[in-house]
Enzyme design. Structure first.
Site, short mmCIF file in Angstrom:
data_model
loop_
_atom_site.label_atom_id
_atom_site.label_comp_id
_atom_site.label_asym_id
_atom_site.label_seq_id
_atom_site.Cartn_x
_atom_site.Cartn_y
_atom_site.Cartn_z
N TYR A 113 0.82 -1.21 0.00
CA TYR A 113 0.00 0.00 0.00
C TYR A 113 0.85 1.25 0.00
O TYR A 113 2.07 1.19 0.19
CB TYR A 113 -0.97 0.00 1.19
N GLU A 173 11.94 2.72 14.50
CA GLU A 173 11.04 3.76 14.00
C GLU A 173 9.76 3.71 14.82
O GLU A 173 9.66 2.94 15.78
CB GLU A 173 10.73 3.53 12.50
N LYS A 218 6.40 -1.91 2.06
CA LYS A 218 5.21 -1.32 2.67
C LYS A 218 4.02 -2.26 2.49
O LYS A 218 3.16 -2.04 1.63
CB LYS A 218 4.94 0.07 2.08
N LEU A 276 10.89 1.37 7.46
CA LEU A 276 10.33 1.80 6.19
C LEU A 276 11.06 3.08 5.79
O LEU A 276 11.14 4.02 6.60
CB LEU A 276 8.83 2.06 6.32
#
Ligand code: PDD
Length: 285
Positions: A33, A182, A149, A207
């Site tokens: 996505y 993250e 992702k 990411l």
């Protein structure tokens, strides 16, 4: 106002926007996505988001189901039909509908493509940026390829929920060596005592955020430097400033980590400046 979604070639009223129970996105999170910011009705950094989408598709061995320009047209059409001025557009591509079996379907199934858009409450986001957010740390127990992702976001959802239940807005994920990777849905940054920005290098453990990449240009224009390296939680506790970056929040100051106050407990000057400057370095389509 009516909402519309794009589902496999058709623009449908939101309540009719459905995918099959045997869609591999639903069964296995076999889907990738993208989320793009919409600002003044325009897509922000569309080119970079579609570049990353192509990398995600290649990484899960799924062929792009339509050309880049066609995909761009669908994104813009969904934004227009939903009359979004400030918000986000969401695009998901799965390996399609097939009898439930882990192996890829043969012959190949037609990929499922879904695009939705929604408005964001700008006032609320600006108010949050003005006070800054609290984050709490928790173990990063995701798989080894979070640079792709994919919609496999269960660990992220559990982390975000745990953060909310502890009165924080975001979770910071910590790897087995004690370094922050993250956030649950954003990249993590700190500003050291000597004024250097630090964010983890983009390997398989984070990411590679589009906002993160664009921010490097904004940072350089401010005459600041970025070190791309792991940073430990203790270094974050002692930081002068901290913030997170993502398409929907751009630069969001962090003022508390695990209950410890960062800096003077208010959004720092660097995060505030970078938030203000961000869109001068992003591409508006
Ligand atoms: N989240 N890291 C994770 C785990 C993310 O989910 C995101 C984005 C980012 C920041 O990437 P970008 O700057 O390209 O938005 C980092 C999106 C917004 C989401 O899932 O809603």
């Amino acid at each position: 106002m009516s909402r519309y979604a794009y589902v496999n070639g058709r623009y449908l009223p939101f309540r009719d926007a459905k995918v099959h129970v045997e869609d591999r996105g639903y069964q296995f999170a076999d889907a990738v996505y993208e989320v793009c910011e919409v600002r003044a009705g325009r897509l922000v950094d569309e080119r970079r988001h579609l570049d990353r989408l192509e990398r995600s598709l290649a990484a899960i061995r799924l062929r792009p189901p339509m050309s880049r320009s066609a995909l761009g047209m669908v994104l813009r059409e969904v934004v227009a039909r939903n009359r979004i001025r400030f918000g986000l557009v969401y695009l998901q591509i799965s390996r399609g509908v097939a009898r439930r079996d882990l192996a890829f379907p043969t012959p190949e199934a037609a990929p499922s493509i879904v695009v939705t858009a929604r408005a964001l409450n700008r006032t609320r986001i600006e108010a949050r940026a003005a006070t800054g957010i609290a984050v709490v740390s928790m173990p990063d127990n995701r798989w080894g390829r979070v640079d792709i992702k994919t919609v496999g976001l269960l660990p992220n959802a559990l982390a975000r929920q745990a953060a909310l239940e502890q009165g924080a807005h975001e979770a910071w994920l910590v790897d087995s060596s004690g370094a922050v990777t993250e956030g649950a849905s954003a990249n993590a940054w700190i500003v050291t005592r000597d004024g250097k920005l630090v964010t983890r290098h983009a390997d398989h453990a984070i990411l590679g955020g589009i906002t993160r990449g664009v921010l490097f240009d904004a940072v350089k224009a401010q005459g600041l430097t970025v070190e791309q390296r792991p940073f430990a939680l203790d270094e974050a506790y002692a930081a002068r400033e901290a913030f997170i970056t993502s398409a929907t929040q751009t630069v969001m100051p962090v003022v508390r980590i695990d209950g410890r106050t960062i800096g003077n407990g208010k959004p720092g000057p660097i995060a505030t400046t970078l938030r203000r400057e961000f869109h001068r370095f992003a591409e508006a389509g």
